[in-house]
Design a protein around this motif. Structure first.
Motif, mmCIF file in Angstrom:
data_model
loop_
_atom_site.group_PDB
_atom_site.id
_atom_site.type_symbol
_atom_site.label_atom_id
_atom_site.label_comp_id
_atom_site.label_asym_id
_atom_site.label_seq_id
_atom_site.Cartn_x
_atom_site.Cartn_y
_atom_site.Cartn_z
ATOM 1 N N GLY A 48 -6.530 12.321 -2.867
ATOM 2 C CA GLY A 48 -7.125 13.465 -3.543
ATOM 3 C C GLY A 48 -6.306 14.120 -4.631
ATOM 4 N N SER A 49 -5.487 13.348 -5.358
ATOM 5 C CA SER A 49 -4.697 13.941 -6.445
ATOM 6 C C SER A 49 -5.608 14.529 -7.525
ATOM 7 N N GLU A 50 -5.072 15.495 -8.274
ATOM 8 C CA GLU A 50 -5.864 16.189 -9.290
ATOM 9 C C GLU A 50 -6.105 15.288 -10.509
ATOM 10 N N LYS A 95 -3.708 -1.256 -8.283
ATOM 11 C CA LYS A 95 -5.044 -0.727 -7.998
ATOM 12 C C LYS A 95 -4.884 0.716 -7.538
ATOM 13 N N HIS A 96 -5.743 1.572 -8.049
ATOM 14 C CA HIS A 96 -5.685 2.990 -7.679
ATOM 15 C C HIS A 96 -6.943 3.323 -6.898
ATOM 16 N N ILE A 97 -6.772 3.619 -5.601
ATOM 17 C CA ILE A 97 -7.891 3.971 -4.722
ATOM 18 C C ILE A 97 -7.804 5.465 -4.447
ATOM 19 N N TRP A 98 -8.848 6.207 -4.785
ATOM 20 C CA TRP A 98 -8.817 7.671 -4.713
ATOM 21 C C TRP A 98 -9.958 8.192 -3.851
ATOM 22 N N GLN A 99 -9.694 9.301 -3.161
ATOM 23 C CA GLN A 99 -10.765 10.020 -2.469
ATOM 24 C C GLN A 99 -10.639 11.506 -2.758
ATOM 25 N N GLU A 100 -11.732 12.216 -2.614
ATOM 26 C CA GLU A 100 -11.751 13.650 -2.877
ATOM 27 C C GLU A 100 -10.795 14.395 -1.957
ATOM 28 N N ASP A 101 -10.166 15.440 -2.495
ATOM 29 C CA ASP A 101 -9.224 16.241 -1.717
ATOM 30 C C ASP A 101 -9.984 17.162 -0.765
ATOM 31 N N LYS A 102 -9.962 16.795 0.513
ATOM 32 C CA LYS A 102 -10.558 17.630 1.550
ATOM 33 C C LYS A 102 -9.537 17.895 2.646
ATOM 34 N N ILE A 136 0.850 -1.193 0.000
ATOM 35 C CA ILE A 136 0.000 0.000 0.000
ATOM 36 C C ILE A 136 0.888 1.246 0.000
ATOM 37 N N ILE A 137 0.773 2.024 -1.083
ATOM 38 C CA ILE A 137 1.595 3.240 -1.249
ATOM 39 C C ILE A 137 0.712 4.463 -1.016
ATOM 40 N N SER A 138 0.996 5.218 0.042
ATOM 41 C CA SER A 138 0.248 6.468 0.249
ATOM 42 C C SER A 138 0.778 7.515 -0.728
ATOM 43 N N PHE A 139 -0.145 8.280 -1.324
ATOM 44 C CA PHE A 139 0.237 9.121 -2.455
ATOM 45 C C PHE A 139 -0.625 10.365 -2.536
ATOM 46 N N TYR A 140 0.009 11.459 -3.033
ATOM 47 C CA TYR A 140 -0.728 12.686 -3.322
ATOM 48 C C TYR A 140 0.038 13.515 -4.354
ATOM 49 N N ASN A 141 -0.406 13.494 -5.577
ATOM 50 C CA ASN A 141 -0.012 14.401 -6.667
ATOM 51 C C ASN A 141 1.402 14.268 -7.243
#
Length: 270
Positions: free
Chosen positions: A40-42, A61-68, A7-12
């Motif tokens: 929440g990446s763009e 697998k790419h698991i995404w959530q809204e940037d809040k 599991i790789i934590s990621f942002y942008n």
């Protein structure tokens, strides 16, 4: 079935992610899946990840959530639910794994034990030298002298943690003392993290929530933390230090005072 879900934590930071994925391409142990836990990446980054996914020899697998704002723990919990293996390895999207990284975590896995490795902190100069192809060619492992020089005369630090030991004797010698769980480099059986209801989602800022809190609650539940110093090695790519807000420290004090391993603010909300 895969033997591990990484599991790789990621942002942008897609350029950093490409370096990390290149590191996983050269792993000596290959039966794993990759889950990108994206906080929440763009849109353009999401599209690039989707286009890249088929380029790698492992399933992504790419698991995404809204940037809040910073909600790393929440997306990590979603990644746990999406994982197919009963063994989980956690790493950050700015940490390149040594070629024996997965092998080290798998070799020492044990029920009721969480394993934690260490990382070299690379300077901006060394980070700027890296490309995915250089990573796949083993640049960091073959040019350790560059890291030593930059540790002595530049701005890399903890360079000694980049030494990989094959010797069982040296591994035992250098892992006699306990070390704190590192959120960007740890692994455990899925059951052990499900038993404490995963990550506490109230931590909405960097630090403590994804390591100190997890270690505290795991140990309350009888899970021991074992060091993989000089075994599960990774290289932390340069970025400016993030602020460590007081509210995380205050929340952690509250958790410690409660002495509850199972959080009400994790995978299952109660």
């Amino acid at each position: 079935m895969v033997d591990a879900s990484v599991i790789i934590s990621f942002y942008n930071k897609i350029d950093y992610l490409k370096l990390v994925l290149a590191g996983f391409e050269i792993q000596t142990y290959k039966n794993f899946e990759i889950i990108i836990a994206d906080d929440g990446s763009e849109e353009k980054v999401i599209k690039e990840i989707e286009s890249l996914a088929s380029d790698y020899p492992f399933r992504i697998k790419h698991i995404w959530q809204e940037d809040k704002g910073f909600r790393k723990n929440k997306i990590l919990n979603q990644a746990i639910l999406a994982s197919e293996s009963d063994y989980l390895i956690f790493i950050d999207g700015d940490c390149v794994p040594h070629s024996h990284f997965v092998e080290g975590h798998i070799e020492y896995k044990s029920s009721g034990v969480a394993l934690t490795g260490r990382r070299v902190n690379l300077s901006q100069r060394i980070t700027n030298l890296l490309t995915p192809q250089k990573i796949k060619d083993g640049f960091l492992e073959k040019n350790f002298h560059l890291l030593i020089g930059d540790g002595l005369f530049g701005k890399s630090f903890d360079v000694e943690k980049g030494l990989y030991f094959e010797s069982k004797y040296l591994r035992k010698l250098f892992n006699r003392k306990s070390r704190g769980l590192l959120g960007c480099n740890f692994s455990l059986h899925k059951k052990d993290i499900l038993d404490i209801n995963g990550f506490d989602e109230r931590y909405e800022a960097p630090s403590i929530g994804e390591d100190s809190d997890i270690q505290f609650r795991l140990e309350l539940n009888g899970v021991n933390v074992k060091s993989l110093n000089h075994i599960a090695v990774q290289y932390h790519l340069y970025h400016k230090l993030q602020k460590r807000p007081q509210k995380n420290l205050d929340l952690f004090e509250e958790v410690k005072n409660s002495k509850l391993a199972f959080t009400k603010y994790g995978l299952i909300k109660s």
